[in-house]
Design a protein around this motif. Sequence first.
Motif, PDB file in Angstrom:
ATOM      1  N   SER A   1     -21.922  -9.397  -6.912  1.00  0.00           N
ATOM      2  CA  SER A   1     -21.720  -7.973  -6.675  1.00  0.00           C
ATOM      3  C   SER A   1     -22.840  -7.430  -5.807  1.00  0.00           C
ATOM      4  N   GLU A   2     -22.543  -6.358  -5.122  1.00  0.00           N
ATOM      5  CA  GLU A   2     -23.536  -5.655  -4.318  1.00  0.00           C
ATOM      6  C   GLU A   2     -23.236  -4.166  -4.345  1.00  0.00           C
ATOM      7  N   SER A   3     -24.282  -3.375  -4.214  1.00  0.00           N
ATOM      8  CA  SER A   3     -24.159  -1.927  -4.233  1.00  0.00           C
ATOM      9  C   SER A   3     -23.803  -1.419  -2.845  1.00  0.00           C
TER      10      SER A   3
ATOM     11  N   ASP B   1     -13.535  -3.584  -4.209  1.00  0.00           N
ATOM     12  CA  ASP B   1     -14.459  -2.458  -4.170  1.00  0.00           C
ATOM     13  C   ASP B   1     -13.991  -1.394  -5.151  1.00  0.00           C
TER      14      ASP B   1
ATOM     15  N   HIS C   1     -20.821   4.529  -9.315  1.00  0.00           N
ATOM     16  CA  HIS C   1     -21.566   3.638  -8.432  1.00  0.00           C
ATOM     17  C   HIS C   1     -20.549   2.785  -7.664  1.00  0.00           C
TER      18      HIS C   1
ATOM     19  N   THR D   1     -17.996   2.068 -10.454  1.00  0.00           N
ATOM     20  CA  THR D   1     -18.317   1.647 -11.814  1.00  0.00           C
ATOM     21  C   THR D   1     -19.203   2.670 -12.529  1.00  0.00           C
TER      22      THR D   1
ATOM     23  N   ARG E   1     -24.386   4.985  -4.205  1.00  0.00           N
ATOM     24  CA  ARG E   1     -24.628   5.520  -5.545  1.00  0.00           C
ATOM     25  C   ARG E   1     -24.295   7.010  -5.580  1.00  0.00           C
TER      26      ARG E   1
ATOM     27  N   GLN F   1     -19.360  -0.177  -5.930  1.00  0.00           N
ATOM     28  CA  GLN F   1     -19.810  -1.561  -5.913  1.00  0.00           C
ATOM     29  C   GLN F   1     -18.747  -2.477  -5.332  1.00  0.00           C
ATOM     30  N   ARG F   2     -19.202  -3.552  -4.737  1.00  0.00           N
ATOM     31  CA  ARG F   2     -18.313  -4.599  -4.220  1.00  0.00           C
ATOM     32  C   ARG F   2     -18.482  -5.848  -5.086  1.00  0.00           C
TER      33      ARG F   2
END
Length: 493
Positions: free
Chosen positions: A370-372, A326, A355, A329, A375, A357-358
């Motif tokens: 990847s997933e958000s 995690d 952002h 970015t 934000r 992200q994972r």
Amino acid sequence: MATEAGFDLGFQTLDSEVRDRQLPVEGDLPAWLTGSLVRNGPAKFEVDGERVGHWFDGLAMLHRFAFDGDASDGGRVRYTNRFLRSSTYRRAIEEGVLDGQFATGDGGYLQRVRQLLFGEPTDNCNVHVLGVGDDLVAMTEVPRYLAADPETLATRGEFHFSDDLGGHINCAHVVPDPYRGETVGLLTTFGRPSEYTLYRLPDGSRTRERIGSVEADAPAYLHSFALTAQYVVLTEHPFVTTPASFLLPGREGFVDHYDWEPERGTTFHVLDRETGERVAAVETDAFFVFHQVNAFERSAGRNTATSGTAGATGEHAGDPDEVVVDLVTYPDADVVDGLYLADAADWFESGADGHLQRFTLGLRDGTVSSESLYRGCELPRVAPADRTREYRYAYAQGAAERDGNHVAKVDVETGETWRWAESGCFAEEPVFVRAPDAERPSDAGVVLVTVLNTDEERTDLLVLDGKTLDERARAPLPHAVPFGFHGRYFPEW
């Protein structure tokens, strides 16, 4: 709405120092909160009318908040702040000279490359702090360290490790691992080839031990890295340099020698912490990162995010199948230029937000997905006991506007979020302190965060509830502290 001048308060010099000042406390502190929060960051931006060009180049100041939750004399929070008496600071005060560092030029490119490559880097250690024995060690992005008294913050002098590990660039975001009883760090060395060197520092020792290294034809600017129970993960984004670039004229500061080359993509290098072997190099699309949040291992098949581009080298012989990383970015490295003092106000208002992200890395097949998670954030933190383990709660500084920003809490399992915000207030890095009777992954505890209160023209220390982010207590400081970087909570100090 806070004025632009109010926002600029975060980049104004603070000259005053106080010692063990009892702060008024509005609200209720838990009786178990008895350690110290120590923060580091720039506090002096001008000398004899000359102003540094970049936020990262201000002269370092330490701030200590000592807690005594049940103090009978009312002294529940005592505050000390003190400049680091580095050679850079003394030269600035005594001679009126500001040495060039991250992005402020020093008048000659040959002098710059000699300072970088031949042992004369700045000792303006303004990025982070670490406890080593009875020393509070201040760190920056070159391998020079200053020791300070953890109570008075008085500078004790240069700190030296008892080993011969060297490098040209130091990653100030070392990662203490409470389960292995060691701290892991990273050095970058320029050469043919250049390389990233990972090391461990056992608790109670001053001797670093080499873990392993990764060669780099064009080394990246690595501000942090990720750590799991079994692996170190280097996130090599394409903001890169070559040693030869430091010999070229026309580039004033250290960071000016780095270029954004998105065609290189971003590579996650996964190294075994025991053997130093690189077990995977997983490639994905280009992004820039300052700060990692946390990382851990798990069995495959639990991630449902959308796959991206991927590739891998090396192989992994057994469990686990995946590493989860995690981090925060950015689409490119423009954020670095946005933090020049002349551009900072516009950047914080309209620049690209971080952002959360994972990324899930397949150690066997080199896949990446990847997933958000959230934000608009930066400076993410987790509880110390959650590092290197599967966890649930992350705390972060919310994205800034001219009127202020917010503190964010994210449940990385469910996606639920919480916010604290107040008009005219700019929150810095939030530090979560778990209650001593709470077990992982509980969010029972408090969040310690300094907030620049532009309406009152001062900084406030806030104590927020770890579950709800409701304000539990507030302690106004006697002055406004410029925007800082990082800190740690030390339960023993």
